[in-house]
Design a protein around this motif. Sequence first.
Motif, mmCIF file in Angstrom:
data_model
loop_
_atom_site.group_PDB
_atom_site.id
_atom_site.type_symbol
_atom_site.label_atom_id
_atom_site.label_comp_id
_atom_site.label_asym_id
_atom_site.label_seq_id
_atom_site.Cartn_x
_atom_site.Cartn_y
_atom_site.Cartn_z
ATOM 1 N N GLU A 59 0.855 -1.183 0.000
ATOM 2 C CA GLU A 59 0.000 0.000 0.000
ATOM 3 C C GLU A 59 0.892 1.236 0.000
ATOM 4 O O GLU A 59 1.769 1.378 0.851
ATOM 5 C CB GLU A 59 -0.914 0.013 1.221
ATOM 6 N N ILE A 60 0.666 2.105 -0.947
ATOM 7 C CA ILE A 60 1.397 3.377 -1.022
ATOM 8 C C ILE A 60 0.472 4.471 -0.501
ATOM 9 O O ILE A 60 -0.663 4.600 -0.942
ATOM 10 C CB ILE A 60 1.818 3.702 -2.473
ATOM 11 N N GLY A 61 0.965 5.273 0.437
ATOM 12 C CA GLY A 61 0.160 6.355 0.991
ATOM 13 C C GLY A 61 -0.986 5.883 1.847
ATOM 14 O O GLY A 61 -2.146 6.223 1.580
ATOM 15 N N PRO A 62 -0.720 5.093 2.891
ATOM 16 C CA PRO A 62 -1.810 4.568 3.727
ATOM 17 C C PRO A 62 -2.522 5.622 4.548
ATOM 18 O O PRO A 62 -3.634 5.382 5.024
ATOM 19 C CB PRO A 62 -1.089 3.568 4.639
ATOM 20 N N GLY A 63 -1.907 6.779 4.726
ATOM 21 C CA GLY A 63 -2.558 7.851 5.479
ATOM 22 C C GLY A 63 -2.847 7.447 6.908
ATOM 23 O O GLY A 63 -1.956 7.040 7.662
ATOM 24 N N LEU A 64 -4.106 7.518 7.291
ATOM 25 C CA LEU A 64 -4.510 7.200 8.661
ATOM 26 C C LEU A 64 -4.799 5.714 8.862
ATOM 27 O O LEU A 64 -5.036 5.273 9.985
ATOM 28 C CB LEU A 64 -5.733 8.030 9.042
ATOM 29 N N GLY A 65 -4.813 4.937 7.771
ATOM 30 C CA GLY A 65 -4.934 3.495 7.908
ATOM 31 C C GLY A 65 -6.267 2.889 7.541
ATOM 32 O O GLY A 65 -6.494 1.699 7.800
ATOM 33 N N SER A 66 -7.149 3.636 6.912
ATOM 34 C CA SER A 66 -8.482 3.104 6.582
ATOM 35 C C SER A 66 -8.405 1.831 5.747
ATOM 36 O O SER A 66 -9.031 0.818 6.071
ATOM 37 C CB SER A 66 -9.297 4.160 5.835
ATOM 38 N N LEU A 67 -7.648 1.876 4.658
ATOM 39 C CA LEU A 67 -7.519 0.712 3.787
ATOM 40 C C LEU A 67 -6.581 -0.327 4.396
ATOM 41 O O LEU A 67 -6.801 -1.537 4.266
ATOM 42 C CB LEU A 67 -7.018 1.154 2.408
ATOM 43 N N THR A 68 -5.551 0.141 5.068
ATOM 44 C CA THR A 68 -4.562 -0.760 5.678
ATOM 45 C C THR A 68 -5.235 -1.797 6.558
ATOM 46 O O THR A 68 -4.910 -2.997 6.510
ATOM 47 C CB THR A 68 -3.564 0.046 6.535
ATOM 48 N N LEU A 69 -6.177 -1.348 7.383
ATOM 49 C CA LEU A 69 -6.835 -2.246 8.326
ATOM 50 C C LEU A 69 -7.580 -3.366 7.614
ATOM 51 O O LEU A 69 -7.517 -4.527 8.015
ATOM 52 C CB LEU A 69 -7.790 -1.450 9.208
ATOM 53 N N ALA A 70 -8.276 -3.036 6.551
ATOM 54 C CA ALA A 70 -9.016 -4.056 5.808
ATOM 55 C C ALA A 70 -8.076 -5.031 5.109
ATOM 56 O O ALA A 70 -8.379 -6.225 4.988
ATOM 57 C CB ALA A 70 -9.949 -3.398 4.801
ATOM 58 N N LEU A 71 -6.934 -4.534 4.671
ATOM 59 C CA LEU A 71 -5.966 -5.408 4.006
ATOM 60 C C LEU A 71 -5.401 -6.453 4.963
ATOM 61 O O LEU A 71 -5.106 -7.581 4.557
ATOM 62 C CB LEU A 71 -4.820 -4.575 3.419
ATOM 63 N N LEU A 72 -5.255 -6.095 6.229
ATOM 64 C CA LEU A 72 -4.688 -7.017 7.206
ATOM 65 C C LEU A 72 -5.492 -8.308 7.306
ATOM 66 O O LEU A 72 -4.941 -9.374 7.576
ATOM 67 C CB LEU A 72 -4.609 -6.359 8.584
ATOM 68 N N ASP A 73 -6.780 -8.211 7.085
ATOM 69 C CA ASP A 73 -7.661 -9.377 7.209
ATOM 70 C C ASP A 73 -7.697 -10.209 5.938
ATOM 71 O O ASP A 73 -8.243 -11.308 5.934
ATOM 72 C CB ASP A 73 -9.077 -8.913 7.558
ATOM 73 N N ALA A 74 -7.102 -9.696 4.849
ATOM 74 C CA ALA A 74 -7.304 -10.315 3.541
ATOM 75 C C ALA A 74 -6.087 -11.034 2.975
ATOM 76 O O ALA A 74 -6.212 -11.719 1.959
ATOM 77 C CB ALA A 74 -7.760 -9.253 2.536
ATOM 78 N N CYS A 75 -4.919 -10.891 3.609
ATOM 79 C CA CYS A 75 -3.720 -11.485 3.023
ATOM 80 C C CYS A 75 -2.690 -11.808 4.106
ATOM 81 O O CYS A 75 -2.908 -11.545 5.290
ATOM 82 C CB CYS A 75 -3.124 -10.562 1.967
ATOM 83 N N ARG A 76 -1.573 -12.349 3.683
ATOM 84 C CA ARG A 76 -0.557 -12.823 4.635
ATOM 85 C C ARG A 76 0.178 -11.679 5.324
ATOM 86 O O ARG A 76 0.518 -11.754 6.501
ATOM 87 C CB ARG A 76 0.448 -13.704 3.883
ATOM 88 N N ALA A 77 0.444 -10.617 4.579
ATOM 89 C CA ALA A 77 1.199 -9.498 5.133
ATOM 90 C C ALA A 77 0.886 -8.233 4.349
ATOM 91 O O ALA A 77 0.462 -8.293 3.188
ATOM 92 C CB ALA A 77 2.704 -9.775 5.092
#
Length: 288
Positions: A59-77
């Motif tokens: 993820e490039i430019g995660p900002g405050l983490g809105s998308l980051t959090l959802a990604l954590l549940d969807a893949c290995r890392a």
Amino acid sequence: MDERVGDVRLLGPADVRRLAEELGVRPTKKLGQNFVHDPNTVRRIVAGANLTADDVALEIGPGLGSLTLALLDACRAVVAVEIDPVLASRLERTAAEQAPGLAERLTVLPADGMRVTAADFPQPPTALVANLPYNVSVPVVLHLLAELPSLRHGLVMVQSEVADRLAARPGSKVYGVPSVKAAWYADVRRAGPVPRAVFWPIPNVDSALVSFVRRDAPSTVDREAVFSLVDAAFAQRRKTLRAALAGWAGSAALAERYLVAAGVDPSTRGEQLDVADFARIAQARTSG
């Protein structure tokens, strides 16, 4: 509104404002920042990215983490590259608060997405999923595809006009340099619009999703040789290729020679050619 996905509590509008206030952050036009605060949009992006349990998401430019959090549940890392040191320093704690059982999957790199190389990553990223800063979205995508051959697929959010250019096919009015260069690496397609209201602050441009799937390069000819040809062809896009490529080839006569050798009509314009056509022209010049 359900703000959970799996074991993760996603960020809603109130969470985004709270975090921004805590950090003293105001989104800046200079960094192209518009924070997504709608959980449904985040879920839609992750679902559209077609991630597997084995993927390592970049993820490039995660900002405050809105998308980051959802990604954590969807893949290995997840590897999040954030140029803003204030935002980068908060991201791991946000993951620990919102997704305590998955926070160890996150690695934060305080870096510029335009400058990262394969050596910067603890494990090779396999998927690019990001709300890209709009002012650098095209160069970031092209840089990452060039630097990270491990990237096999992705889904990015960009300005709507940029999405059109990246996914354009020959003959389209918006087909140009980004279209051809992106096609060198991948099959690129527009994957739908994104409403303005899901961002804070609300941008004054429309947004869209673009998906890509890596494919083999269309030729063994040097990529930079092809890209310099593409730049020349579109620098004077209204001219025929015979005229537009005169400087690149050394003369209009040489340009015509290379075009004919590649099976391309010299009276054609660059917007009519696909990436394989450009590769053949570059090969013709290399072969003399």
